[in-house]
Every structure is written in structure tokens, then in C-alpha cells.
Scaffold this motif. Structure first.
Motif, PDB file in Angstrom:
ATOM      1  N   PRO A   1      20.120  12.060  33.277  1.00 30.24           N
ATOM      2  CA  PRO A   1      18.765  12.418  32.835  1.00 30.24           C
ATOM      3  C   PRO A   1      18.258  11.470  31.761  1.00 30.24           C
ATOM      4  CG  PRO A   1      20.110  14.388  33.031  1.00 30.24           C
ATOM      5  CD  PRO A   1      21.039  13.216  33.213  1.00 30.24           C
ATOM      6  N   LEU A   2      16.977  11.169  31.818  1.00 33.18           N
ATOM      7  CA  LEU A   2      16.367  10.238  30.870  1.00 33.18           C
ATOM      8  C   LEU A   2      16.029  10.996  29.596  1.00 33.18           C
ATOM      9  CD1 LEU A   2      15.643   7.325  30.523  1.00 33.18           C
ATOM     10  CD2 LEU A   2      13.481   7.728  31.683  1.00 33.18           C
ATOM     11  N   GLN A   3      16.977  11.012  28.686  1.00 31.92           N
ATOM     12  CA  GLN A   3      16.815  11.626  27.370  1.00 31.92           C
ATOM     13  C   GLN A   3      17.829  11.005  26.423  1.00 31.92           C
ATOM     14  OE1 GLN A   3      19.050  15.783  27.386  1.00 31.92           O
ATOM     15  NE2 GLN A   3      17.676  15.650  29.166  1.00 31.92           N
ATOM     16  N   ILE A   4      17.582  11.167  25.123  1.00 33.35           N
ATOM     17  CA  ILE A   4      18.483  10.623  24.120  1.00 33.35           C
ATOM     18  C   ILE A   4      18.385  11.506  22.881  1.00 33.35           C
ATOM     19  CG2 ILE A   4      16.707   9.011  23.267  1.00 33.35           C
ATOM     20  CD1 ILE A   4      18.978   7.043  22.602  1.00 33.35           C
ATOM     21  N   PRO A   5      19.524  11.895  22.302  1.00 33.72           N
ATOM     22  CA  PRO A   5      19.448  12.702  21.075  1.00 33.72           C
ATOM     23  C   PRO A   5      18.604  11.992  20.021  1.00 33.72           C
ATOM     24  CG  PRO A   5      21.699  12.651  21.907  1.00 33.72           C
ATOM     25  CD  PRO A   5      20.919  11.662  22.727  1.00 33.72           C
ATOM     26  N   LEU A   6      17.783  12.759  19.336  1.00 34.81           N
ATOM     27  CA  LEU A   6      16.900  12.159  18.335  1.00 34.81           C
ATOM     28  C   LEU A   6      17.689  11.384  17.294  1.00 34.81           C
ATOM     29  CD1 LEU A   6      14.071  11.811  17.156  1.00 34.81           C
ATOM     30  CD2 LEU A   6      14.358  14.003  15.985  1.00 34.81           C
ATOM     31  N   ALA A   7      18.827  11.920  16.877  1.00 38.11           N
ATOM     32  CA  ALA A   7      19.637  11.239  15.868  1.00 38.11           C
ATOM     33  C   ALA A   7      20.091   9.865  16.348  1.00 38.11           C
ATOM     34  CB  ALA A   7      20.844  12.099  15.501  1.00 38.11           C
ATOM     35  N   ASP A   8      20.422   9.761  17.643  1.00 43.41           N
ATOM     36  CA  ASP A   8      20.850   8.464  18.189  1.00 43.41           C
ATOM     37  C   ASP A   8      19.703   7.463  18.201  1.00 43.41           C
ATOM     38  OD1 ASP A   8      23.236   9.725  18.566  1.00 43.41           O
ATOM     39  OD2 ASP A   8      23.165   9.717  20.762  1.00 43.41           O
ATOM     40  N   ALA A   9      18.509   7.935  18.554  1.00 40.45           N
ATOM     41  CA  ALA A   9      17.348   7.041  18.566  1.00 40.45           C
ATOM     42  C   ALA A   9      17.029   6.551  17.164  1.00 40.45           C
ATOM     43  CB  ALA A   9      16.140   7.756  19.167  1.00 40.45           C
ATOM     44  N   LEU A  10      17.110   7.464  16.182  1.00 45.78           N
ATOM     45  CA  LEU A  10      16.807   7.094  14.800  1.00 45.78           C
ATOM     46  C   LEU A  10      17.856   6.166  14.219  1.00 45.78           C
ATOM     47  CD1 LEU A  10      15.623  10.563  13.391  1.00 45.78           C
ATOM     48  CD2 LEU A  10      14.207   8.661  14.175  1.00 45.78           C
ATOM     49  N   ALA A  11      19.065   6.246  14.735  1.00 39.08           N
ATOM     50  CA  ALA A  11      20.154   5.411  14.212  1.00 39.08           C
ATOM     51  C   ALA A  11      20.183   4.035  14.849  1.00 39.08           C
ATOM     52  CB  ALA A  11      21.492   6.110  14.442  1.00 39.08           C
ATOM     53  N   SER A  12      19.393   3.839  15.903  1.00 36.50           N
ATOM     54  CA  SER A  12      19.470   2.553  16.602  1.00 36.50           C
ATOM     55  C   SER A  12      18.143   1.803  16.598  1.00 36.50           C
ATOM     56  CB  SER A  12      19.978   2.759  18.040  1.00 36.50           C
ATOM     57  OG  SER A  12      19.215   3.755  18.710  1.00 36.50           O
ATOM     58  N   TYR A  13      17.156   2.226  17.374  1.00 38.74           N
ATOM     59  CA  TYR A  13      15.954   1.393  17.551  1.00 38.74           C
ATOM     60  C   TYR A  13      14.702   1.952  16.885  1.00 38.74           C
ATOM     61  CZ  TYR A  13      15.258   4.742  21.365  1.00 38.74           C
ATOM     62  OH  TYR A  13      15.133   5.891  22.096  1.00 38.74           O
ATOM     63  N   ILE A  14      14.813   3.092  16.194  1.00 40.81           N
ATOM     64  CA  ILE A  14      13.669   3.622  15.442  1.00 40.81           C
ATOM     65  C   ILE A  14      14.051   3.669  13.968  1.00 40.81           C
ATOM     66  CG2 ILE A  14      11.921   5.442  15.292  1.00 40.81           C
ATOM     67  CD1 ILE A  14      12.632   6.339  18.065  1.00 40.81           C
ATOM     68  N   GLN A  15      14.313   2.501  13.401  1.00 40.87           N
ATOM     69  CA  GLN A  15      14.640   2.371  11.987  1.00 40.87           C
ATOM     70  C   GLN A  15      13.549   1.572  11.284  1.00 40.87           C
ATOM     71  OE1 GLN A  15      18.921   1.899  10.881  1.00 40.87           O
ATOM     72  NE2 GLN A  15      19.130   1.125  12.978  1.00 40.87           N
ATOM     73  N   VAL A  16      13.521   1.702   9.962  1.00 36.87           N
ATOM     74  CA  VAL A  16      12.537   0.957   9.175  1.00 36.87           C
ATOM     75  C   VAL A  16      12.678  -0.539   9.472  1.00 36.87           C
ATOM     76  CG1 VAL A  16      11.799   0.345   6.831  1.00 36.87           C
ATOM     77  CG2 VAL A  16      12.466   2.701   7.360  1.00 36.87           C
ATOM     78  N   GLY A  17      11.565  -1.164   9.803  1.00 39.54           N
ATOM     79  CA  GLY A  17      11.553  -2.582  10.146  1.00 39.54           C
ATOM     80  C   GLY A  17      11.619  -2.862  11.634  1.00 39.54           C
ATOM     81  N   ASP A  18      11.956  -1.844  12.428  1.00 34.28           N
ATOM     82  CA  ASP A  18      11.989  -2.025  13.889  1.00 34.28           C
ATOM     83  C   ASP A  18      10.577  -2.015  14.465  1.00 34.28           C
ATOM     84  OD1 ASP A  18      14.731  -2.154  14.035  1.00 34.28           O
ATOM     85  OD2 ASP A  18      15.008  -0.032  14.508  1.00 34.28           O
ATOM     86  N   SER A  19      10.413  -2.645  15.619  1.00 30.99           N
ATOM     87  CA  SER A  19       9.179  -2.562  16.385  1.00 30.99           C
ATOM     88  C   SER A  19       9.449  -1.731  17.633  1.00 30.99           C
ATOM     89  CB  SER A  19       8.689  -3.952  16.800  1.00 30.99           C
ATOM     90  OG  SER A  19       8.213  -4.665  15.668  1.00 30.99           O
TER      91      SER A  19
END
Length: 403
Positions: free
Chosen positions: A300-318
Motif C-alpha cells: 500500500p502507498l503509505q508511509i508513517p508520518l514519523a518516517d517522512a519527517l525523519a527523511s525527506y520532510i526536514q528543515v531545508g528540504d524541498s
């Protein structure tokens, strides 16, 4: 406030303002932006800055010309080659010159397809239950007002109107559940997740037993989730094409709407996840950067929010959106509809207008619904990610800046 006392238009090009008022009308107010449409050439965005103290000036597509408050009178010259010159009346100098902003590219095939969907009554959403709506004639007139430069003004206006109805659910689901890291368009789809989201919808009449709701997905009312999936497996190719077409027309329409001055609206606010039956595990899949986009279509196309925030949704990311994002100018509005996440958008530093956000309320099914939209594949810089208490509720607040 300001006006054009004289417009030199030697080629006789058709001119109009998006606000529908006359060419020589008084316009402006601090931070207010107006859009002049120069047929066959492009747009001139004119943004007023008259703070009531200090110098007043008007910005013409990034070129600024001062005037003595409280009113500025200007002469506009349009030689016919996609450029402009503006001069302050009764003053030989200064003057500013620049280029008009280009019109968006609009596909004739997309316009024809939307017309077909309109004739088959898939567009707009049928029998809107909770908003006054607009007649076809009203939508056509608004198309002429905002998009007179194209023969497909009605299709652009209708695509925006349709987005403001419950049809937005179709357009969101068919975008975020695409495995965009696999191959090229049309991308594989997570059909079971789409079917689940349709089946679990239970917002007023927007439910899988309702004829109009299911019609918006080119389906019949369903008695079970498996029935939804069965219908989706039969029509997903057409449904995905339908969604892609509308999103392309929306992008062109958003680019063509008048800009909003950053002085008048300094921040925008969005509620996420914006379909209530989706969870925070679906927020991260809204972006092209999500690694699950390239994963197995059996997962299924989903990802835990914590995983997203720890990888590609961090300060300075596009991060780049797959779908249209809707915002309001009020944190209160965002808090009313939020599902655990609030987005705050700041304009680029030094920008006088929101270059990528469009105010679409005039084309909405509900004139009281304040809505600003960013087109699919808009890229944002992540400025901050914080858990905050807002109105007594703990929410994740992500602050972004469109690139």
C-alpha cells in the motif's frame, strides 16, 4: 490608489482587467494586485503599495514606480511586442519598462475531453447539497472575464469550479495514490487504497451509497468495499486520464488568475490531511520525493508520518506536491478542518505577489469559502517543522515557502 489616465495601444490589441472593471477605473489599495490581460501577448500584474506613511509606489511585473500618495495617475504604452512602458503622468521621468508574463499552455485535447465530461454530466459534480453553486451561464461568463485570451475559457473556469465541489476528492485520490517513481505517466495506481478511501467516505451525502458521489467516480452506488474495488478495476484507466486532464487545466487556470499581493495576505494556511478518512500515514505520499513512490505496487502507498519527517520532510528540504493544495488566509479555518497537520506558507523573500498561489473564491461553488490554491508539482522549501498547541489542540505545524 492608482489608475491609467492614458493607454497607448497602437496595434489595437484587446485589453481587459480580470476584475471586470473598465481599463481606466481607479484601482489599488495597500498590497492589492490587479491583472491586465493583453490578448495575444501576456499578463501585466500591477500591485499597489500605499501604506499611509512614507513613499507610495506601484509594482508593474517587478518594475516599481513611485507616486505621490494618495493617488497615482499613469500612462501605459503597449507597443505590441510583449513589452510595456509605464510613465507617471505630468512627469517626464521616471518611467519603467518590462515584459508581459506569458500565457499558460493549454491543450486543445484537454479542453475537448472536459467538454465531453461536461456533456456526460461527470463535470461538474451533480446536485451539490451544501453550497449555492453556479449556473453554467455564470461559469461561462466568469471564464470570459478571467480567461478571455483563450478559446477554452469555459473549460478553464469549469475545471476550477469543479475542483471547489466534492469532485476534488476524485482529483486528490487519483494523484496521491500514483506510484510516480515507476516508469512514466500514466503511473501505476494503488487501487485497493483508492477503493478503501472511497468506501470509507461518510461526510453527509458524500458516501458510497449516494448516486451523485459515486457518479463523480464514474461508478454506481456500492454495497461493500469489494464492489467499489471491482468497479475501480474496470474504469481506473479512464478515471486516471480524467484526473490528469483536469489537473492540467487547473494548472493553466491557476496561472491565469490574478495574483494576490503579499502585503495584503502575508501568510496562507492549510489543513491536512485534507480528506478526513485518510490518516497521517497518507500525508507523506503527497510528495514526489516519497521513496514509496518507487516501491512495489503490492505494498500500500503509505508511509508513517514519523518516517517522512525523519527523511525527506526536514528543515531545508524541498518537497514537490503531486496534487492541488488548498489554503485559506486564516489559521482558524485551517484548525477547523485539520486532521493533525497544519501547513503555513510564507511567500518568497522580497516577493510583492504570491507567484504560485491563486485566489479562486470567485469561481467557487460557495462564495463564502476563502480558497487559495497551489498547482500540482509546486515545490516548497521546508522552513520549520514543529509540534505546537493551537486553540488548545496539539498539531504538527509545517512552515513552507514556495520556490
Amino acid at each position: 490608489m492608482w489608475s491609467f489616465n492614458t493607454i497607448n495601444n497602437p496595434t489595437g490589441t484587446q485589453l481587459s482587467f480580470s476584475d471586470g472593471m473598465s481599463l481606466n477605473a481607479n484601482r489599488g489599495g495597500n498590497g492589492i494586485s490587479s491583472r491586465l490581460i493583453v490578448n495575444g501577448q501576456g499578463f501585466l500584474d500591477i500591485t499597489d503599495f500605499c501604506p499611509g506613511h512614507g513613499a507610495a509606489y506601484v509594482d508593474f511585473n517587478g518594475r516599481q514606480l513611485g507616486y505621490n500618495s494618495p493617488f497615482g495617475s499613469f500612462t501605459l504604452t503597449l507597443p505590441g511586442n510583449g513589452t510595456f512602458t509605464v510613465q507617471l503622468d505630468n512627469c517626464s521621468d521616471p518611467q519603467v519598462s518590462g515584459s508581459l508574463k506569458p500565457f499558460p499552455t493549454i491543450s486543445a485535447a484537454d479542453a475537448a475531453y472536459l467538454t465531453e465530461m461536461f456533456n456526460k454530466k461527470y463535470v461538474p459534480y451533480q446536485n451539490i447539497p451544501d453550497a449555492p453553486g453556479k449556473t453554467t451561464q455564470q461559469i461561462a461568463a466568469l471564464g470570459q472575464q478571467y480567461f478571455p485570451f483563450t478559446p477554452w475559457s469555459f473549460q478553464l473556469a469549469m475545471s476550477v469550479y469543479d475542483w471547489t465541489t466534492a469532485s476534488f476528492t476524485r482529483m486528490v485520490l487519483m494523484k496521491i495514490f500514483e506510484y510516480t517513481g515507476i516508469g512514466s505517466p500514466p503511473y501505476p495506481l494503488d487501487l485497493p487504497s483508492i477503493a478503501t478511501a472511497i468506501w470509507e467516505s461518510n461526510w453527509g451525502t458524500y458516501n458510497p451509497q449516494n448516486v451523485d458521489y459515486m457518479h463523480s467516480f464514474m461508478m454506481e452506488p456500492a454495497s461493500c468495499q469489494q464492489d467499489v474495488l471491482r468497479q475501480l478495476e474496470a474504469n481506473y484507466t479512464e478515471l486516471q486520464n480524467f484526473s490528469a486532464m483536469e489537473n492540467r487545466l487547473l494548472t493553466a487556470a491557476f496561472q491565469s488568475m490574478p495574483r494576490t499581493g503579499t502585503g495584503a495576505i502575508p501568510q496562507l494556511f492549510s489543513w491536512q490531511v485534507d480528506i478526513y478518512q485518510l490518516g497521517t500515514e497518507h500525508f507523506g505520499i503527497e510528495f514526489l520525493q516519497c521513496p514509496r513512490n518507487a516501491g512495489s505496487t503490492l505494498i500500500p502507498l503509505q508511509i508513517p508520518l514519523a518516517d517522512a519527517l525523519a527523511s525527506y520532510i526536514q528543515v531545508g528540504d524541498s518537497i514537490t506536491t503531486k496534487m492541488v493544495w488548498s489554503f485559506s488566509n486564516s489559521m482558524d479555518d485551517a484548525m477547523e478542518y485539520q486532521n493533525g497537520i497544519i501547513l503555513v506558507a510564507n511567500p518568497p523573500v522580497g516577493a510583492v505577489v504570491w507567484g504560485s498561489a491563486s485566489y479562486i473564491t470567485p469561481l467557487s461553488d460557495d462564495p463564502t469559502k476563502i480558497e487559495y490554491t497551489f498547482a500540482p508539482e509546486t515545490t516548497f522549501l521546508v522552513q520549520s517543522v514543529q509540534t505546537q498547541t493551537v486553540d488548545g489542540k496539539s498539531v504538527l505545524v509545517i512552515t513552507l515557502q514556495p520556490n
